[in-house]
Design an enzyme around this catalytic site. Structure first.
Site, short mmCIF file in Angstrom:
data_model
loop_
_atom_site.label_atom_id
_atom_site.label_comp_id
_atom_site.label_asym_id
_atom_site.label_seq_id
_atom_site.Cartn_x
_atom_site.Cartn_y
_atom_site.Cartn_z
N GLU A 141 1.50 -1.55 -0.38
CA GLU A 141 0.71 -0.52 0.14
C GLU A 141 1.14 1.43 -0.53
O GLU A 141 2.30 1.42 0.53
CB GLU A 141 -1.04 0.46 1.37
CG GLU A 141 -2.18 1.09 1.40
CD GLU A 141 -2.34 1.04 2.55
OE1 GLU A 141 -2.84 0.09 3.36
OE2 GLU A 141 -3.75 2.03 2.37
N GLY A 281 3.38 2.25 10.88
CA GLY A 281 2.86 1.68 12.47
C GLY A 281 2.61 0.30 11.86
O GLY A 281 2.89 -0.65 12.33
N ALA A 282 2.11 -0.04 11.04
CA ALA A 282 1.22 -1.44 10.34
C ALA A 282 0.33 -1.63 9.26
O ALA A 282 0.00 -0.66 8.84
CB ALA A 282 0.61 -2.15 11.89
N MET A 283 0.27 -3.03 9.04
CA MET A 283 -0.32 -3.07 6.81
C MET A 283 -1.07 -3.90 7.55
O MET A 283 -0.29 -4.88 8.18
CB MET A 283 0.71 -3.54 6.50
CG MET A 283 0.18 -3.28 5.51
SD MET A 283 -0.73 -2.57 4.28
CE MET A 283 -2.25 -2.86 3.51
N GLU A 284 -2.46 -3.70 7.13
CA GLU A 284 -3.27 -4.79 7.13
C GLU A 284 -3.26 -5.72 5.93
O GLU A 284 -4.55 -6.65 5.74
CB GLU A 284 -4.66 -3.76 7.12
CG GLU A 284 -5.43 -3.26 6.20
CD GLU A 284 -5.27 -2.10 5.52
OE1 GLU A 284 -3.58 -1.77 6.14
OE2 GLU A 284 -5.79 -1.47 4.60
N ASN A 285 -2.45 -5.84 4.89
CA ASN A 285 -2.54 -7.06 4.40
C ASN A 285 -2.95 -8.50 4.72
O ASN A 285 -3.46 -8.79 5.92
CB ASN A 285 -1.18 -7.67 3.93
CG ASN A 285 0.30 -6.49 3.86
OD1 ASN A 285 -0.06 -5.80 2.57
ND2 ASN A 285 0.66 -6.80 4.93
N HIS A 317 -7.18 -1.48 15.13
CA HIS A 317 -7.19 -1.47 13.88
C HIS A 317 -6.32 -2.17 12.29
O HIS A 317 -7.62 -1.49 11.70
CB HIS A 317 -6.08 -0.21 13.83
CG HIS A 317 -6.02 0.43 12.37
ND1 HIS A 317 -6.74 2.25 12.15
CD2 HIS A 317 -5.19 1.16 11.37
CE1 HIS A 317 -6.61 2.71 11.60
NE2 HIS A 317 -6.03 0.89 10.54
N GLU A 318 -5.51 -2.80 12.03
CA GLU A 318 -5.50 -3.33 11.34
C GLU A 318 -6.78 -4.69 11.38
O GLU A 318 -6.36 -5.15 10.34
CB GLU A 318 -3.53 -4.12 11.34
CG GLU A 318 -2.86 -3.11 11.74
CD GLU A 318 -3.15 -1.62 10.34
OE1 GLU A 318 -3.50 -1.88 8.98
OE2 GLU A 318 -2.34 -0.19 11.41
N HIS A 321 -9.60 -3.78 9.62
CA HIS A 321 -9.56 -3.56 7.89
C HIS A 321 -9.99 -5.40 7.27
O HIS A 321 -10.09 -4.64 5.69
CB HIS A 321 -8.45 -3.64 7.87
CG HIS A 321 -7.79 -1.54 8.04
ND1 HIS A 321 -8.47 -0.88 7.35
CD2 HIS A 321 -6.87 -1.29 8.14
CE1 HIS A 321 -8.30 0.08 7.36
NE2 HIS A 321 -6.69 0.24 8.03
N1 BES Z 1 -2.81 1.18 5.93
C1 BES Z 1 -2.38 1.38 6.73
C2 BES Z 1 -0.68 1.64 6.32
C3 BES Z 1 -0.17 2.32 5.19
C4 BES Z 1 -1.04 3.55 4.94
C5 BES Z 1 0.87 1.80 4.27
C6 BES Z 1 -0.18 4.17 4.14
C7 BES Z 1 1.21 2.19 3.15
C8 BES Z 1 0.74 4.27 3.02
C9 BES Z 1 -2.65 0.87 7.89
O1 BES Z 1 -4.27 0.22 7.96
C10 BES Z 1 -2.97 1.63 9.21
O2 BES Z 1 -3.56 2.92 8.80
N2 BES Z 1 -2.09 2.41 10.23
C11 BES Z 1 -1.56 3.65 10.90
C12 BES Z 1 -1.54 3.34 12.42
C13 BES Z 1 -3.30 3.16 13.02
C14 BES Z 1 -3.26 2.83 13.88
C15 BES Z 1 -4.28 4.63 12.58
C16 BES Z 1 -0.21 3.71 10.59
O3 BES Z 1 0.37 2.73 10.25
O4 BES Z 1 0.73 4.74 11.42
ZN ZN Z 2 -5.40 1.20 8.53
#
Ligand code: BES
Ligand code: ZN
Length: 896
Positions: A141, A281-285, A317-318, A321
């Site tokens: 993403e 922070g993290a990714m929801e693959n 959060h993840e 998703h």
């Molecule tokens: N989908 C995002 C991660 C992401 C964002 C990947 C942009 C690549 C580009 C993930 O679900 C997300 O939103 N993560 C947040 C943390 C969340 C608790 C708001 C993050 O990574 O900060």
């Molecule tokens: Zn997100």
């Protein structure tokens, strides 16, 4: 070609929402085969493609995205055609450009096999396939898949993925991808392979692959319908003692989503992998979430309450998703808030249910006020659904995320819990397996609830924070109270005039004893006999009349922060103090204290600038004392109530932000409070001794929080006794929350212990990268002078590397974005430092570079001297050759 000026080559192109059109070709299945080695990975991709019946285009060219790929071979096999030969394409069959591959004259149905090579080790941008601490991982993403293989890299192309991974057996015993493991085996040269199949069609941004030598902690969750789901958390072996919390949070999340949204998990396994190098922070693959190790690993000795809390929210959060994002995904990246705003709302509700609702709401509002409001008032202001972008990575913003969550929250407020649930059920049902838009979400909410949200859509279309003015009148004879509300929204870039917003405003009325009055509202949104009600402000100016009010009431406005707006009408301090003491709405009580403090701060800043001696309002000290000694107040909430507004929030409230004055005044107030309330603070500090092992629960967290707040005030007194207390706490605590609280205080104040404590902390924790990040951050945010020099020398420390985003955020990010006073040093040293770091980072990791330049985004809110210096640095950056799209977009918009 000679008509191309150098400008048109270097200026990246803007993508517009209004130009959206459906994909010309669809991909039904993808079969990927990865042959992994560190510097050369071969990717074979077999795509089953067909012309999209919904496409009106009659072109027979297939356009694929690709970036930094080495093309090895392409073959094409038509399906259903008499001469369905496999044809190896040659250069005359396609056009290969920098970021695309166009294959001409393709049939209606065909199989395309593309082989490419990539170099994971050289990938420092951390998008696509890369190496992180001896493991392979991916981040796709938003547009990272195009760095893995040629593909229509857009979320409305959804396909079934089958993935085979080949790798060295010793170094990479664990091979993971989305879905279910269907086959595996050994092959020659110490290599093995595994095949994964994902039964759900998905856009390529949800693809993931991991290969490494990892420890796996397992657990099981049984869903409401009785399905067993195997849970796996993969971490480096040295972190095997840090898995428990995340797995518990995962199970909490799974239960919560079943109970609150009726959402069950849909695969037989759910995997989470912790990686050390990660942009976000993290990714929801799908079925294989990848986490920044800082957002998943926890142990009492190494992680603070704040870490535990953040991990809970982000695991949720993840996980959430899986429905809001994966099962129902976005049609295009302009709809990003459809998944992110909604999912942030979901994780906020989850955290609120698991912990203290009031504290969660205060945290959420603080993010909004400290970061989103300034974005909405600055050069990068954009609607929750942007209309254009140059680089989509720049639009993962507090506006799309946090204001987006507020917009969903307002729908929740307007529909009530039941109505909202009917709407969300219908949204998931109607659009399961689809890639949809914000309108689809709002339509589902509307049609299940018989409500017209067309004016409400302005929240998605218009940038800027609405301002609300109010006036009151009370007619004693008629026992009638009238509240008049007015809205106004300033112009933002590209949006000169604004339409009125549809704003839910929750209110209550109190009598002079602080008791709640029952409400009898006449007119359209009538409510009678209620303790509070939601007013719907839709017009520019609107009046609300309450009957049977027997005395002039005190207004409690915007309870729970029911809309992301600014109330601009000033209230007398006495009224704010009254609400700070009496408002039954926890959020509003806290808020009244913040407004009171802000009012005092702003007037003291004026005194300070005029060179007068400062004096702190006695009434404020008394109000503060009352709160401090109120034993019926929850500790966590009390700790929040005792905090002053942040420097950055204060800066936003000033026409010209005098960061030195803001800093000095804030410290002056803290010192005065400490002087006046020293005994009370010490008593409260000593009244809690948490014995036993560390536990992450509301009671213990509240106690740690209030103790450390008290200690932080006491440390303002520069008294050797408190230095000693701090050192004792630093040495003797069994948990990182108390250790780090003490150490930050020691580092913030001049005392004989600071260097020794810093050194012993490093000595003790040098093996743990996440703890060392805290060590860097504490030093970067110290308010003692010469912090920039310290930061610069720490950049040469063996534990620092500019290639790791966590290190950059801890040291450079915390200094430039979290140490307002020193970053804005009037000698310009902070600005020059930031510009240098942005330029060197941009060559390695443009996303991280682009995040940092936010330090300059409010440059117009400073005095001439600072403005000029910030602008010079922005000019310097923009004139650099070979700038990334990421940095180019932010800097050019910041300067515009
Ligand atoms: N989908 C995002 C991660 C992401 C964002 C990947 C942009 C690549 C580009 C993930 O679900 C997300 O939103 N993560 C947040 C943390 C969340 C608790 C708001 C993050 O990574 O900060
Ligand atoms: Zn997100």
């Amino acid at each position: 070609m000679d008509s191309l000026t150098s400008e048109s080559i270097s200026e990246p192109k803007t993508i517009f929402l209004k130009n959206y059109s459906v994909p010309e070709y669809l991909v039904d299945t993808v079969i990927l085969d990865f042959d992994l080695t560190e510097t050369k990975t071969t990717v074979r991709s077999e795509l089953k493609i067909r012309k999209n019946p919904a496409s009106e285009s009659n072109s027979s060219n297939l356009e694929l995205n690709g970036q930094n790929l080495k093309l090895i071979a392409i073959t094409l096999e038509a399906i259903n055609e008499p001469s369905s030969l496999v044809k190896t394409l040659t250069e005359s069959d396609y056009l290969l450009e920098n970021e695309s591959l166009v294959i001409s004259d393709v049939p209606e149905f065909f199989i395309l096999i593309i082989t490419t090579e990539i170099n994971p080790k050289e990938n420092l941008a951390l998008e696509g396939l890369y190496l992180s601490s001896n493991m392979f991982c991916t981040q796709c993403e938003a547009q990272g898949f195009r760095r893995i293989s040629y593909f229509p890299d857009r979320p409305d192309v959804m396909a079934l993925f089958t993935v085979t991974i080949h790798a060295d057996k010793q170094h990479y015993p664990i091979l993971l991808s989305n879905g279910n493991k269907t086959d595996s085996g050994d092959e020659g040269k110490n290599r093995h392979w595994v095949t994964w199949q994902d039964p759900f069609p998905k856009p390529c941004y949800l693809f993931a692959l991991v290969a490494g030598n990892l420890y796996c902690q397992q657990d099981v969750f049984t869903t409401a319908s009785g399905q067993n789901v195997d849970l796996y958390l993969y971490v480096e072996h040295e972190n095997k003692h840090k898995c428990e919390h995340a797995l518990m949070c995962l199970k909490q999340s799974m239960t919560w989503d079943e109970e609150t949204f009726g959402r069950e998990y849909d695969l037989n396994n759910f995997m989470i992998v912790a990686v050390n190098d990660f942009n976000m922070g993290a990714m929801e693959n799908k079925g294989l979430n990848i986490f920044n190790s800082s957002c998943v690993l926890a142990s009492p000795e190494t992680s603070t309450d704040a870490d535990y809390y953040r991990i809970q929210g982000i695991i949720g959060h993840e996980y959430f998703h899986n429905w809001s994002g994966n099962r129902v995904t976005c049609r295009d990246w302009f709809q990003l808030s459809l998944k992110e705003g909604f999912t942030v709302f979901r994780d906020q509700q989850f955290s609120s249910d698991m912990n203290s609702a009031a504290v969660q709401r205060i945290d959420d509002v603080n993010i909004l006020r400290n970061a989103q409001f300034s974005q909405d008032a600055g050069p990068m202001a954009h609607p929750v659904r942007p209309q254009e972008y140059i680089e989509i990575s720049n639009f993962y913003t507090v506006t799309v995320y946090n204001k987006g969550a507020e917009v969903v929250r307002m729908i929740h407020t307007l529909l009530g819990n039941k109505g909202f649930r009917k709407g969300s059920d219908s949204y998931f049902k109607r659009h399961d397996g689809q890639a949809v838009t914000v309108e689809d979400f709002v339509n589902a909410m509307e049609s299940e609830n018989n409500i017209d949200l067309s004016q409400f859509m302005n929240w998605y279309h218009q940038a800027g924070t609405p301002k609300i003015e109010f006036s009151e009148s009370y007619d004693a004879q008629a026992k009638r109270y009238t509240l008049t509300l007015k809205q106004f929204c300033a112009a933002t870039p590209g949006q000169e005039t604004k339409k009125d917003f549809h704003i839910p405003i929750r209110v209550g009325l109190l009598n002079s004893n602080g008791e709640t009055l029952s409400l009898d509202l006449s007119g359209e949104d009538s409510c009678s006999g209620e303790q509070e009600c939601v007013l719907e402000l839709k017009q520019n100016e609107q009046r609300f009349t309450f009957d049977n009010i027997s005395e002039k009431p005190v207004l409690s406005l915007l309870r729970g922060f029911s809309a992301p707006v600014k109330i601009t009408t000033q209230r007398p301090r006495s009224e704010m103090a009254f609400l700070f003491a009496n408002d039954p709405d926890d959020f509003n009580r806290w808020n009244a204290g913040q407004e009171l403090a802000l009012d005092i701060i702003l007037s003291l800043i004026k005194e300070h600038q005029a060179g007068h001696d400062l004096k702190l309002d006695k009434e404020y000290v008394n109000a503060f004392r009352k709160t401090l000694n109120n034993s019926s107040l929850d500790n966590a909430l009390k700790s929040q109530a005792l905090g002053l507004p942040s420097e950055s929030y204060i800066a936003d409230q000033c026409h010209i932000a005098d960061t030195d004055a803001i800093h000095d005044v804030r410290i002056f107030i803290r010192q005065q409070l400490a002087k006046n309330l020293e005994a009370d603070l010490l008593t409260l500090y000593n009244s809690f001794t948490i014995s036993g092992d560390y536990q992450f629960n509301a009671k213990d967290m509240g106690q740690r929080s209030i103790r450390n707040t008290c200690l932080s005030y006491l440390m303002e007194l520069d008294n050797a006794d408190y230095h000693k207390i701090c050192v004792e706490q630093f040495k003797n605590s069994n948990n990182m929350t108390d250790v780090i609280a003490a150490l930050s205080l020691l580092v913030n104040h001049d005392n004989e212990y600071r260097e020794n404590c810093l050194a012993s902390f490093y000595e003790q924790w040098q093996h743990d990268a996440l703890v060392i990040d805290k060590w860097f951050a504490i030093q970067a945010t110290s308010r003692l002078p010469a912090t920039l020099e310290r930061v610069k020398s720490l950049m040469n420390h063996s534990a620092f590397t500019i290639k790791n985003p966590n290190k950059v955020r801890a040291l450079i990010g915390r200094f430039c974005l979290g140490n307002i006073a020193q970053f804005h040093n009037s000698d310009g040293s902070g600005y020059q430092f930031l510009a240098e770091q942005v330029l060197s980072l941009d060559k390695l990791n443009p996303q991280i570079a682009a995040r940092l330049i936010q330090g300059f985004s409010q440059w117009r809110n400073y005095n001439d001297n600072r403005q000029q210096m910030m602008k010079q640095n922005l000019d310097k950056i923009i004139s650099e050759d070979g700038l990334s799209k990421d940095v180019y977009e932010i800097v050019s918009k910041t300067l515009a």
